[in-house]
Structures are given as C-alpha cells and as structure tokens.
Design a protein around this motif. Structure first.
Motif, PDB file in Angstrom:
ATOM      1  N   ALA A 238      41.321  44.624  53.180  1.00 21.57           N
ATOM      2  CA  ALA A 238      42.553  43.962  52.862  1.00 21.57           C
ATOM      3  C   ALA A 238      42.143  42.630  51.787  1.00 21.57           C
ATOM      4  O   ALA A 238      42.945  42.267  50.697  1.00 21.57           O
ATOM      5  N   GLU A 239      40.890  42.035  51.935  1.00 20.01           N
ATOM      6  CA  GLU A 239      40.602  40.987  51.094  1.00 20.01           C
ATOM      7  C   GLU A 239      39.508  41.085  50.174  1.00 20.01           C
ATOM      8  O   GLU A 239      39.091  40.290  49.065  1.00 20.01           O
ATOM      9  N   ALA A 240      38.879  42.156  50.371  1.00 20.25           N
ATOM     10  CA  ALA A 240      37.628  42.513  49.407  1.00 20.25           C
ATOM     11  C   ALA A 240      37.935  42.413  47.966  1.00 20.25           C
ATOM     12  O   ALA A 240      37.258  41.848  47.197  1.00 20.25           O
ATOM     13  N   PRO A 241      39.153  43.133  47.644  1.00 23.04           N
ATOM     14  CA  PRO A 241      39.326  43.183  45.975  1.00 23.04           C
ATOM     15  C   PRO A 241      39.478  41.835  45.588  1.00 23.04           C
ATOM     16  O   PRO A 241      39.088  41.663  44.320  1.00 23.04           O
ATOM     17  N   GLN A 242      40.336  40.994  46.040  1.00 25.55           N
ATOM     18  CA  GLN A 242      40.513  39.574  45.837  1.00 25.55           C
ATOM     19  C   GLN A 242      39.111  38.944  45.490  1.00 25.55           C
ATOM     20  O   GLN A 242      38.654  37.918  44.749  1.00 25.55           O
ATOM     21  N   LYS A 243      37.980  38.982  46.706  1.00 23.19           N
ATOM     22  CA  LYS A 243      37.140  38.377  46.683  1.00 23.19           C
ATOM     23  C   LYS A 243      36.230  38.950  45.202  1.00 23.19           C
ATOM     24  O   LYS A 243      35.358  38.031  44.679  1.00 23.19           O
ATOM     25  N   TYR A 244      36.099  39.998  45.193  1.00 25.38           N
ATOM     26  CA  TYR A 244      35.372  40.500  44.032  1.00 25.38           C
ATOM     27  C   TYR A 244      35.922  40.046  42.792  1.00 25.38           C
ATOM     28  O   TYR A 244      35.152  39.672  41.757  1.00 25.38           O
ATOM     29  N   GLN A 245      37.337  40.293  42.750  1.00 30.11           N
ATOM     30  CA  GLN A 245      37.713  39.618  41.364  1.00 30.11           C
ATOM     31  C   GLN A 245      37.362  38.269  41.080  1.00 30.11           C
ATOM     32  O   GLN A 245      37.028  37.694  39.973  1.00 30.11           O
ATOM     33  N   ALA A 246      37.524  37.333  42.155  1.00 30.02           N
ATOM     34  CA  ALA A 246      37.107  35.947  41.991  1.00 30.02           C
ATOM     35  C   ALA A 246      35.839  35.932  41.539  1.00 30.02           C
ATOM     36  O   ALA A 246      35.523  34.697  40.666  1.00 30.02           O
ATOM     37  N   ALA A 362      40.096  59.671  43.294  1.00 30.84           N
ATOM     38  CA  ALA A 362      41.130  58.625  43.751  1.00 30.84           C
ATOM     39  C   ALA A 362      40.938  57.441  42.942  1.00 30.84           C
ATOM     40  O   ALA A 362      39.713  57.123  42.738  1.00 30.84           O
ATOM     41  N   ALA A 363      41.742  56.702  43.168  1.00 29.56           N
ATOM     42  CA  ALA A 363      41.695  55.174  42.458  1.00 29.56           C
ATOM     43  C   ALA A 363      40.487  54.371  43.577  1.00 29.56           C
ATOM     44  O   ALA A 363      40.358  54.760  44.356  1.00 29.56           O
ATOM     45  N   ASP A 364      39.839  53.600  42.642  1.00 32.87           N
ATOM     46  CA  ASP A 364      38.723  52.753  43.300  1.00 32.87           C
ATOM     47  C   ASP A 364      39.190  51.953  44.257  1.00 32.87           C
ATOM     48  O   ASP A 364      39.992  50.926  43.664  1.00 32.87           O
ATOM     49  N   PRO A 365      38.911  51.848  45.638  1.00 33.09           N
ATOM     50  CA  PRO A 365      39.876  51.066  46.489  1.00 33.09           C
ATOM     51  C   PRO A 365      39.222  49.393  46.642  1.00 33.09           C
ATOM     52  O   PRO A 365      40.040  48.738  47.125  1.00 33.09           O
ATOM     53  N   THR A 366      38.012  49.377  45.998  1.00 29.88           N
ATOM     54  CA  THR A 366      37.496  47.975  45.710  1.00 29.88           C
ATOM     55  C   THR A 366      38.279  47.066  44.784  1.00 29.88           C
ATOM     56  O   THR A 366      37.992  46.099  44.352  1.00 29.88           O
ATOM     57  N   CYS A 367      39.046  48.123  43.595  1.00 38.00           N
ATOM     58  CA  CYS A 367      39.372  47.329  42.465  1.00 38.00           C
ATOM     59  C   CYS A 367      40.742  46.319  42.620  1.00 38.00           C
ATOM     60  O   CYS A 367      41.620  46.839  43.342  1.00 38.00           O
ATOM     61  N   TRP A 368      40.488  45.126  42.224  1.00 38.00           N
ATOM     62  CA  TRP A 368      41.722  44.261  42.310  1.00 38.00           C
ATOM     63  C   TRP A 368      42.958  44.547  41.373  1.00 38.00           C
ATOM     64  O   TRP A 368      44.142  44.512  41.602  1.00 38.00           O
ATOM     65  N   ARG A 369      42.601  45.386  40.083  1.00 39.87           N
ATOM     66  CA  ARG A 369      43.696  45.884  39.466  1.00 39.87           C
ATOM     67  C   ARG A 369      44.299  47.131  39.976  1.00 39.87           C
ATOM     68  O   ARG A 369      45.773  46.893  40.009  1.00 39.87           O
ATOM     69  N   ALA A 370      43.760  47.790  40.640  1.00 38.76           N
ATOM     70  CA  ALA A 370      44.346  49.266  41.464  1.00 38.76           C
ATOM     71  C   ALA A 370      44.813  48.556  42.889  1.00 38.76           C
ATOM     72  O   ALA A 370      46.022  48.896  42.843  1.00 38.76           O
TER      73      ALA A 370
END
Ligand code: SF4
Ligand code: SF4
Length: 384
Positions: A238-246, A362-370
């Motif tokens: 739930a928090e990983a995409p935002q951590k990667y984006q930051a 499928a869409a990349d589940p780690t991506c913040w844009r997705a």
C-alpha cells in the motif's frame, strides 16, 4: 509522454545520463531483424554471499550449472541469432569460476572473439588487483554490488560478516584499474531499494555519480530469498509506490541540480527503464530460456545438461509464439500501463506484475502512476 518530459524536450535541455546512451548503443543488433540482440547467461548458483534478497537463493554449497563447453555453446547460438551483447550474470558469484579470469579460457574472451560485447555481474568481493586488470583489458562492462555505504547494513544484507569490506576493496580495485575512466563508463554498481538502505540511497547515488560509476538502483523482484524475507526488506504494497516515487524524484533532483542529467522517473530503475523484452532472453543454469531474470518460467530448454536429448535450438525458442508475444509487450500490456502517458518509453517491470498478479502483461504494481490510475478508476474486477 508526461508534461514534465514534454517540457524538458521542448526547451531542448534534456541531457540523458550517459548510461542510457551507452546501453542502447551496445545492445544494437547488427541486423535489426535478428531475433536476438543480447543474452544473459547464468553460469551457476554458487555464491560466497547469502544476500537476503537473492533472486536465485544461491548458496555456497551449490553444485551444478552450465559447464564451460555448454556456456560456449550458448554464446555461439546467441551470436548466430544476432546477439551482440553477452551478459554473464551467474545466479551466484561468477568469479568463483576459476576459468573466468584465465586468458583464452574465459567465456568473456570467447564472446569478445565472436564480436560480442560483454557484461559481467559480480558482487565484487573476489576482485583482486589482478582480476581488475584482467577485466579492464577486455571488452566488458563490470557491474558490481553496493547496497549500503554502512558496513553493518551491507554485512546484514549480504548475510556474511566482513563482506562490506571485501566489496569496497573490489570496487576500489576496479576504479584503480580504470574501468570508470572511459566514457561511457565501464563500471556500474547495482542495488535493490529496501527499508535498510532507503534513506541513504541519495548519498549512494552521489557517490556513484562522482566516481563516474553507472548507478543501477532498482525495485527488487519478489522471488527467491527476497520472497522469504519480504516483510524485513520491503515496504508494504500500500505504501511502496509512493516510497519509490519520492526516492526517484529525489534522485532526479540530485541529477538535475548537481550533475546536469535529466530523465523521467518510472519503474523499475532510476534514470533508466527496462528494455530487455525487446531483444533479450535469460538462460538459467539448467539451460532454461526465461524471459528475464525476474520471470523464472522458461519458454523452453536448450540442448544442454539434462535436456541434451530433448532440448531445442536457441533459434527455435526465440522465434516462438510466446517470445514474440513478449517482444510486442507494448501491444499486449494491460491495465494502467496500457493507458499510461509513458507507454512509449516504459513498460515497468514485467516480473513485478508476474509475481504479484500472476500475469506478466498486467500493470506494474510497484508504479505510482499505475497506482494513481487505479485510484481514479472504478475497480471493475477482482484479480484472484
Ligand atoms: S503505469 Fe506502467 S507504463 Fe506507466 S510509468 Fe508506470 S510502469 Fe511505466
Ligand atoms: S522485467 Fe523486471 S526483472 Fe525482468 S529484466 Fe525487466 S526490470 Fe528486470
């Protein structure tokens, strides 16, 4: 293309990081219609480290793998299919192979003699002065490992006390031998992004840029020992995409303000993107031909080892329907990645989709844009 990327291109100030250009040039096939541009070959799964995130779960007492003649056979088949880049990855530590650093016996020499450029992935702990000089004299880019600049953190991630010092010694030898003196640099360092190193990655990025080392900072794939140590290593989904984006945005800010490089943040690599499914396959230590290191489901097996009698030729495998489907990943991708503004330059990590959702398209589940797209759209189906 994103607003951000469009603006930069229109102002004419985009200066891609040097590794982006060098990788593309070196992996171009001589014949653009050839079925293969590059191949990754896993020698064996024996390793002197026991990294918590190891995707092959390599161990010190592993036995097996491709023998010297089988490795040469794979190199020959790959070159015949058009590959001009041979990546020696070892599922463990390649330098445990005595022959790798023997002139004339080394598979690096063999591939170079056939006109192929080589990449060597190593944890760098066994790189001595002699080894570094040997590598500097070959047509090779060396990618070492550096997960942390802190000894205790590095030792814990590598699973072996004292490994941090050996790694730093190996990296120093590679620098002294001049691998980072060329432009583009022939020295890279790779690390996964994890809880343990997250806060120091900006400093590690600066360290690599200042030493003219290509940074390979990537979102890890969730298999092998990484899956067993998931909660210790990774942020919750739930928090990983935002951590990667930051993190990616901070690394981009550093690149723009301190080094003059510009790039578009997208998974799974900072300052890069995965392009391997357009022309690469990964041969594992049993001769299985996988889409890549992260998708450990072979398309088929080569005629080596236990498949010497019933295996296929590399050409038959890389011209097969499933490989063609993967080569056309842009046409076959689904979900948020299909409608994404970056679709022309990015398909995320297909292994991340494969492991999280059982569907490599499928869409990349780690991506913040997705993730943003998922939140905007109503959920129409539940993925089992
Ligand atoms: S949604 Fe998919 S294509 Fe778009 S940036 Fe993310 S991973 Fe790349
Ligand atoms: S899809 Fe992911 S695991 Fe596979 S090569 Fe690309 S980045 Fe690596």
């Amino acid at each position: 293309m994103s607003t951000e990327a469009t603006e930069v291109v229109e102002q004419g100030v985009r200066r891609p990081p040097p590794e982006e250009r060098s990788r593309t040039e070196r992996t171009l096939a001589l014949d653009p219609a050839a079925p293969l541009r590059r191949i990754s070959i896993e020698l064996e799964r024996r390793c002197n480290l026991a990294c918590l995130y190891c995707y092959t779960s390599a161990t010190a007492d592993y036995r097996g793998g491709l023998d010297e003649e089988e490795v040469r056979f794979v190199v020959r088949e790959a070159v015949a299919c058009g590959a001009r880049a041979i990546s020696v990855v070892a599922g463990g530590e390649a330098l445990l192979r005595r022959t790798l650093l023997e002139p004339g016996e080394s598979c690096l020499d063999y591939a170079n003699a056939l006109g192929a450029y080589t990449y060597l992935y190593t944890n760098a702990t066994l790189v001595t002065e002699r080894a570094a000089r040997f590598l500097a004299a070959r047509d090779v880019t060396v990618v070492g490992k550096l997960n942390s600049l802190k000894e205790d953190v590095q030792d814990a991630l590598a699973g072996v006390p004292g490994s941090a010092r050996l790694m730093r010694r190996g990296i120093d030898e590679l620098l002294r031998a001049g691998l980072a003196d060329d432009t583009p640099s022939r020295l890279g360092l790779e690390t996964i992004i994890c809880r343990q190193n997250y806060d120091e990655l900006p400093d590690m990025w600066r360290f690599m840029r200042r030493h003219h080392i290509v940074p390979e900072v990537e979102i890890a794939t969730d298999h092998g020992r990484a899956a067993a140590n998931r909660s210790e290593l990774y942020f919750a989904p739930a928090e990983a995409p935002q951590k990667y984006q930051a993190l990616f945005e901070e690394l981009l800010r550093i690149d723009r303000s301190e080094f003059g490089f510009d790039w578009v943040p997208q998974p799974p690599f900072a300052a890069g993107s995965c392009q391997l499914h357009f022309g690469n396959v990964y041969v594992n230590d049993r001769g299985g031909v996988q889409p890549c290191a992260g998708i450990d489901v072979p398309y088929g097996y080569l005629r080596v080892g236990t498949h010497a009698a019933d295996g296929q030729s590399l050409r038959a495998i890389v011209t097969g329907t499933e490989v063609m489907r993967m080569r056309n990943v842009r046409e076959n991708i689904e979900g948020a990645c299909r409608s994404c503004e970056l679709r022309d330059s990015c398909y995320g990590c297909r292994a991340a989709a494969h492991h999280a959702l059982g569907d490599r398209f499928a869409a990349d589940p780690t991506c913040w844009r997705a993730e943003r797209a998922r939140r905007r759209l109503p959920l129409l189906r539940v993925v089992p």
